[in-house]
Enzyme design. Structure first.
Site, PDB file in Angstrom:
ATOM      1  N   HIS A  18       3.670  -2.080   3.746  1.00  0.00           N
ATOM      2  CA  HIS A  18       3.603  -0.672   3.372  1.00  0.00           C
ATOM      3  C   HIS A  18       4.938  -0.231   2.788  1.00  0.00           C
ATOM      4  O   HIS A  18       5.993  -0.487   3.377  1.00  0.00           O
ATOM      5  CB  HIS A  18       3.209   0.185   4.582  1.00  0.00           C
ATOM      6  CG  HIS A  18       1.755   0.087   4.915  1.00  0.00           C
ATOM      7  ND1 HIS A  18       1.226  -0.968   5.611  1.00  0.00           N
ATOM      8  CD2 HIS A  18       0.711   0.900   4.607  1.00  0.00           C
ATOM      9  CE1 HIS A  18      -0.086  -0.806   5.729  1.00  0.00           C
ATOM     10  NE2 HIS A  18      -0.416   0.323   5.127  1.00  0.00           N
ATOM     11  N   ASP A  41       0.853  -1.178   0.000  1.00  0.00           N
ATOM     12  CA  ASP A  41       0.000   0.000   0.000  1.00  0.00           C
ATOM     13  C   ASP A  41       0.894   1.234   0.000  1.00  0.00           C
ATOM     14  O   ASP A  41       1.830   1.337   0.804  1.00  0.00           O
ATOM     15  CB  ASP A  41      -0.919   0.016   1.223  1.00  0.00           C
ATOM     16  CG  ASP A  41      -2.089  -0.944   1.064  1.00  0.00           C
ATOM     17  OD1 ASP A  41      -2.155  -1.650   0.042  1.00  0.00           O
ATOM     18  OD2 ASP A  41      -2.942  -0.991   1.974  1.00  0.00           O
TER      19      ASP A  41
END
Length: 289
Positions: A257, A107
């Site tokens: 992430h 992400d």
């Protein structure tokens, strides 16, 4: 004289009242500022895991939050919804075939210099990944977007503004969050965006899944993640390996992430360890086929 004293007392009372009022306004403003700052930090640090842990189990999540319960090492966790239930909406959280394959996803809400090292590690291992990006990431990091595509990765849709999508009831508003990303992606790359969608913070509703499907999107949750999104409170290498090696399982969709300095530092070694455990890497389009 009494009148003068009463007048003076009255002025003192008003001054005291004004002083108390100012104090109240000051502390109220301070509270609201702190609350707003906390909300902003939550929004921009891309909170990616919704789970409440009790021992090795994750307690029942509140409605609208993606949640996982890790019950047996080496096995997929129990999720809010089964693979069969999700498939009705072209949605996935893991590959349930039992094959020792992994699907790497990142992400990307903003860029802080860690993505190049992540891409280097993926390239070294010939490991395809999906990067779920917000709209501003596309416009601010065009060279990285082009590198992702050139090296065989997928760029997916993480909405333009990263809102709580479970609170969006109208199809028009839902569609705009996705189409605004599609527009800047097309302007940047000259290509149409692959219709892969990940709900910000894993917040969703059944109607969201239905709307995404009607818009031609496939929705991707995850079956493995860890707390890696706090930029100024990064996990140690040992903490990361404890979660990412201990909870890995066949068919995992792994959420990491790209802002994580820890992830950038360990990814090469992590991929090597997963390969030594017998895992190979596939792109998300293969799980959806």
């Amino acid at each position: 004289m009494n009148s003068s004293n009463e007048h003076a007392d009255d002025l003192k009372s008003k001054a005291l009242f004004l002083y108390i009022g100012k104090l109240f306004l000051f502390f109220t403003a301070a509270f609201l500022a702190g609350h707003f700052a906390a909300r902003l930090q939550e929004h921009f640090t891309q909170r990616g895991v919704q789970e409440t842990v009790s021992g090795n189990h994750v307690l029942e999540s509140s409605e609208g939050n993606w949640g996982l319960s890790f019950q047996e090492e080496g096995q997929p966790p129990v999720a809010n919804a089964s693979a069969e239930e999700l498939k009705k909406y072209n949605a996935y959280y893991a590959d349930v075939t039992g094959e020792k394959v992994l699907y790497l996803t990142f992400d990307a809400g903003f860029e802080n210099g860690n993505t190049p090292a992540i891409l280097d590690a993926l390239k070294k291992h010939s490991a395809p990944a999906a990067f779920f990006v917000v709209g501003t990431y596309v416009t601010s990091n065009q060279e990285l977007i082009q590198r992702m595509l050139a090296e065989g990765h997928t760029v997916g849709n993480h909405t333009y503004h990263h809102p709580d999508m479970s609170q969006i009831a109208s199809k028009e508003a839902f569609q705009k969050e996705l189409q605004d990303v599609e527009k800047v992606y097309k302007e940047t790359t000259g290509q149409d965006m692959v219709k892969f969608y990940r709900p910000p913070q894993g917040k969703y509703s059944e109607s969201n899944l239905q709307m995404a499907r009607e818009l031609g999107y496939q929705t991707f949750f995850w079956s493995l993640a860890y707390v890696d999104w706090y930029e100024n409170d990064q996990p140690t290498k040992e903490e990361a390996f404890d979660k990412l090696l201990g909870r890995i399982h066949p068919g995992a969709i792994v959420l990491l992430h790209s802002t994580s300095k820890t992830n950038a530092g360990i990814l090469d070694e992590l991929l090597t360890k997963w390969e030594e455990m017998g895992y190979t890497f596939r792109s998300l389009d293969q799980i959806a086929s």
